[in-house]
Design a protein around this motif. Sequence first.
Motif, PDB file in Angstrom:
ATOM      1  N   UNK A   1     -96.336 -12.955  12.585  1.00 56.35           N
ATOM      2  CA  UNK A   1     -96.005 -11.534  12.490  1.00 56.35           C
ATOM      3  C   UNK A   1     -96.283 -10.846  13.821  1.00 56.35           C
ATOM      4  N   UNK A   2     -97.459 -11.114  14.347  1.00 54.62           N
ATOM      5  CA  UNK A   2     -97.867 -10.478  15.608  1.00 54.62           C
ATOM      6  C   UNK A   2     -96.970 -10.930  16.772  1.00 54.62           C
ATOM      7  N   UNK A   3     -96.619 -12.224  16.775  1.00 59.21           N
ATOM      8  CA  UNK A   3     -95.742 -12.719  17.850  1.00 59.21           C
ATOM      9  C   UNK A   3     -94.385 -12.011  17.802  1.00 59.21           C
ATOM     10  N   UNK A   4     -93.880 -11.789  16.591  1.00 61.14           N
ATOM     11  CA  UNK A   4     -92.589 -11.107  16.451  1.00 61.14           C
ATOM     12  C   UNK A   4     -92.671  -9.645  16.857  1.00 61.14           C
ATOM     13  N   UNK A   5     -93.833  -9.056  16.634  1.00 68.23           N
ATOM     14  CA  UNK A   5     -94.013  -7.630  16.939  1.00 68.23           C
ATOM     15  C   UNK A   5     -94.115  -7.333  18.439  1.00 68.23           C
ATOM     16  N   UNK A   6     -94.479  -8.341  19.227  1.00 66.96           N
ATOM     17  CA  UNK A   6     -94.691  -8.090  20.664  1.00 66.96           C
ATOM     18  C   UNK A   6     -93.438  -7.489  21.281  1.00 66.96           C
ATOM     19  N   UNK A   7     -93.628  -6.464  22.088  1.00 65.55           N
ATOM     20  CA  UNK A   7     -92.481  -5.804  22.719  1.00 65.55           C
ATOM     21  C   UNK A   7     -92.573  -5.925  24.236  1.00 65.55           C
ATOM     22  N   UNK A   8     -91.434  -5.889  24.867  1.00 60.95           N
ATOM     23  CA  UNK A   8     -91.370  -5.904  26.315  1.00 60.95           C
ATOM     24  C   UNK A   8     -92.231  -7.022  26.924  1.00 60.95           C
ATOM     25  N   UNK A   9     -91.956  -8.254  26.495  1.00 61.32           N
ATOM     26  CA  UNK A   9     -92.689  -9.405  27.036  1.00 61.32           C
ATOM     27  C   UNK A   9     -92.028  -9.801  28.364  1.00 61.32           C
ATOM     28  N   UNK A  10     -92.709  -9.500  29.424  1.00 58.31           N
ATOM     29  CA  UNK A  10     -92.172  -9.727  30.767  1.00 58.31           C
ATOM     30  C   UNK A  10     -92.046 -11.217  31.044  1.00 58.31           C
TER      31      UNK A  10
ATOM     32  N   UNK B   1    -103.189 -43.031  13.498  1.00 58.12           N
ATOM     33  CA  UNK B   1    -103.324 -42.216  12.282  1.00 58.12           C
ATOM     34  C   UNK B   1    -103.545 -40.789  12.780  1.00 58.12           C
ATOM     35  N   UNK B   2    -102.453 -40.169  13.227  1.00 54.11           N
ATOM     36  CA  UNK B   2    -102.577 -38.963  14.042  1.00 54.11           C
ATOM     37  C   UNK B   2    -101.278 -38.172  14.087  1.00 54.11           C
ATOM     38  N   UNK B   3    -101.422 -36.874  14.224  1.00 52.42           N
ATOM     39  CA  UNK B   3    -100.302 -35.998  14.557  1.00 52.42           C
ATOM     40  C   UNK B   3    -100.777 -35.106  15.698  1.00 52.42           C
ATOM     41  N   UNK B   4     -99.929 -34.882  16.667  1.00 55.73           N
ATOM     42  CA  UNK B   4    -100.333 -34.124  17.859  1.00 55.73           C
ATOM     43  C   UNK B   4    -100.579 -32.646  17.553  1.00 55.73           C
ATOM     44  N   UNK B   5    -101.351 -32.017  18.410  1.00 55.43           N
ATOM     45  CA  UNK B   5    -101.612 -30.577  18.288  1.00 55.43           C
ATOM     46  C   UNK B   5    -100.716 -29.739  19.183  1.00 55.43           C
ATOM     47  N   UNK B   6     -99.700 -30.390  19.789  1.00 57.69           N
ATOM     48  CA  UNK B   6     -98.830 -29.666  20.724  1.00 57.69           C
ATOM     49  C   UNK B   6     -97.452 -29.389  20.122  1.00 57.69           C
ATOM     50  N   UNK B   7     -96.887 -28.276  20.522  1.00 57.89           N
ATOM     51  CA  UNK B   7     -95.548 -27.889  20.109  1.00 57.89           C
ATOM     52  C   UNK B   7     -94.523 -28.873  20.663  1.00 57.89           C
ATOM     53  N   UNK B   8     -93.554 -29.263  19.820  1.00 56.00           N
ATOM     54  CA  UNK B   8     -92.413 -30.047  20.299  1.00 56.00           C
ATOM     55  C   UNK B   8     -91.221 -29.097  20.501  1.00 56.00           C
ATOM     56  N   UNK B   9     -90.066 -29.690  20.830  1.00 55.42           N
ATOM     57  CA  UNK B   9     -88.909 -28.889  21.256  1.00 55.42           C
ATOM     58  C   UNK B   9     -88.557 -27.749  20.286  1.00 55.42           C
ATOM     59  N   UNK B  10     -88.515 -28.047  18.987  1.00 57.00           N
ATOM     60  CA  UNK B  10     -88.092 -27.024  18.030  1.00 57.00           C
ATOM     61  C   UNK B  10     -89.133 -25.916  17.864  1.00 57.00           C
ATOM     62  N   UNK B  11     -90.402 -26.256  18.044  1.00 56.79           N
ATOM     63  CA  UNK B  11     -91.443 -25.218  18.004  1.00 56.79           C
ATOM     64  C   UNK B  11     -91.317 -24.290  19.208  1.00 56.79           C
ATOM     65  N   UNK B  12     -90.980 -24.894  20.359  1.00 55.11           N
ATOM     66  CA  UNK B  12     -90.840 -24.093  21.577  1.00 55.11           C
ATOM     67  C   UNK B  12     -89.678 -23.109  21.436  1.00 55.11           C
ATOM     68  N   UNK B  13     -88.607 -23.586  20.782  1.00 51.78           N
ATOM     69  CA  UNK B  13     -87.476 -22.677  20.516  1.00 51.78           C
ATOM     70  C   UNK B  13     -87.928 -21.541  19.603  1.00 51.78           C
ATOM     71  N   UNK B  14     -88.711 -21.874  18.572  1.00 50.99           N
ATOM     72  CA  UNK B  14     -89.236 -20.835  17.666  1.00 50.99           C
ATOM     73  C   UNK B  14     -89.982 -19.764  18.463  1.00 50.99           C
ATOM     74  N   UNK B  15     -90.803 -20.217  19.393  1.00 52.08           N
ATOM     75  CA  UNK B  15     -91.600 -19.254  20.176  1.00 52.08           C
ATOM     76  C   UNK B  15     -90.675 -18.299  20.942  1.00 52.08           C
ATOM     77  N   UNK B  16     -89.673 -18.875  21.614  1.00 49.19           N
ATOM     78  CA  UNK B  16     -88.770 -18.033  22.414  1.00 49.19           C
ATOM     79  C   UNK B  16     -87.995 -17.061  21.522  1.00 49.19           C
ATOM     80  N   UNK B  17     -87.571 -17.533  20.336  1.00 51.63           N
ATOM     81  CA  UNK B  17     -86.815 -16.663  19.422  1.00 51.63           C
ATOM     82  C   UNK B  17     -87.687 -15.523  18.900  1.00 51.63           C
ATOM     83  N   UNK B  18     -88.938 -15.828  18.639  1.00 49.93           N
ATOM     84  CA  UNK B  18     -89.850 -14.807  18.103  1.00 49.93           C
ATOM     85  C   UNK B  18     -90.249 -13.776  19.156  1.00 49.93           C
ATOM     86  N   UNK B  19     -90.547 -14.265  20.347  1.00 46.38           N
ATOM     87  CA  UNK B  19     -91.176 -13.409  21.367  1.00 46.38           C
ATOM     88  C   UNK B  19     -90.145 -12.740  22.291  1.00 46.38           C
TER      89      UNK B  19
END
Length: 441
Positions: free
Chosen positions: A188-197, A379-397
């Motif tokens: 919610x907060x990521x979507x609310x951010x305005x004017x992200x330079x 027996x592990x899953x990474x803690x880092x964003x992959x390609x589709x998560x990175x797209x989510x970030x750009x779309x939200x912010x």
Amino acid sequence: MIQIIAVSGFDYVGKNMTAIKVDDEVVICDMGIHLENYIKFTEDEDLINVSPEDLKRVEAIPNTKNIEDIKGQVKAIIPTHAHLDHVGAIPYLANEFNADIVCTPFTAEVIKTILRDEKIKINNNIRSIHPNSSFKVSENITIEFINVTHSTPQTAMVAIHTKYGTVLYANDFKFDLYPTLGKKPNFKRLEELENVVAVIVDSTYSRDERKMPSESVAKQMLKDIMLGSYSHEKAIIITTFSSHIARLNSIVQFSKKTGRKLLFLGRSLNKYIKAAEKVGIIDFSKDAEVIRFRGKIYNKLRTVMKEGKEKYILVVTGHQGEPKAILSRMANGETPFRFDSEDFVIFSCKTIPSPLTIEGRKVLEEKLKRTGIRMFKDIHVSGHAAKEDLKDLLLMVKPKNVIPAHGDESMKQGMREICLAMGYEEKQVHLLHDGESVKFN
Ligand SMILES: [Zn+2]
């Protein structure tokens, strides 16, 4: 005017440090070590009291020469989470700046523990701010910690609010909708951010074409082995990242179901568990014993052998084959523990792809295999964003500019390609090398 200076961590994975200059004031995000260079030099995976000059010489900590002229303007040092490639250089470098360290409570506790254990003194105040809250650094700069998920607790993205707009520092995160410990990312907060330079973003897995699976997937994988495989009369030994409190918490839950006693053995496990307990994230005290020092660990292993290894689950340090860690010492026969065929050894981690750790793991695995044990790897899953998560970030912010970080050339290029495919122009994606900077008016 906003200037973003890539101090360190823009040409490889490690020793992260970025300076954000707003007119004549500066905040620094992260101050980490380069783990491989550090271990090569100290032969120790824990932080120890060595001179900053030596660590700079071997490129284990950031080179602060490239911000020499603005050192006096630094108002805050902001580590985003407790991983050593983000906080590990604080004991060695923070004294170069007359500024407070501002971070979440768990990160603060880990820094304080390292300083106390190694008797290192720094002059900076350490202020802890909860995830999803703000802190006024000065009249012109307010920082906000936006809660995100990662492989250690209380990880934050940092929004730096200024009169010119907001800079979002987004190094090390994943978007996990089903975290096994702690809160979900604050979408919610990521979507609310305005004017992200500009957004400074984790590019490590930018070429991994998927959405990174949830930690709950890793939890299920662990459950299948701990509760679903035939371990009757056999030892169960697990090794994982000491700072991965969520994973350790899953191990505690499944151990209770086995009826075995749970032991955490090793210095770094003790450090992170105690820090997490102190800030109220977990309480393992009723369900497990945590042993820090080698002498006591060996005594306990003697008891385990006497009482019967099938009565215990051992969580030990050494998932990357570090020679000084407990698992390597067990494999070498240096401890009272003896492996039998069909004992379980579970690697709840992946091998960090550096020559040093690949070799370390190979040596360890060969020794373990000779004993006839059953090995469960990845027996592990990474803690880092992959390609589709990175797209989510750009779309939200919807940032106006993107600065790929936390990666080598190929990883940064991967992030650039994501941006271009999403309609960004070349001039909006800034590929920086260590020491370079970019200005936004
Ligand atoms: Zn991290």
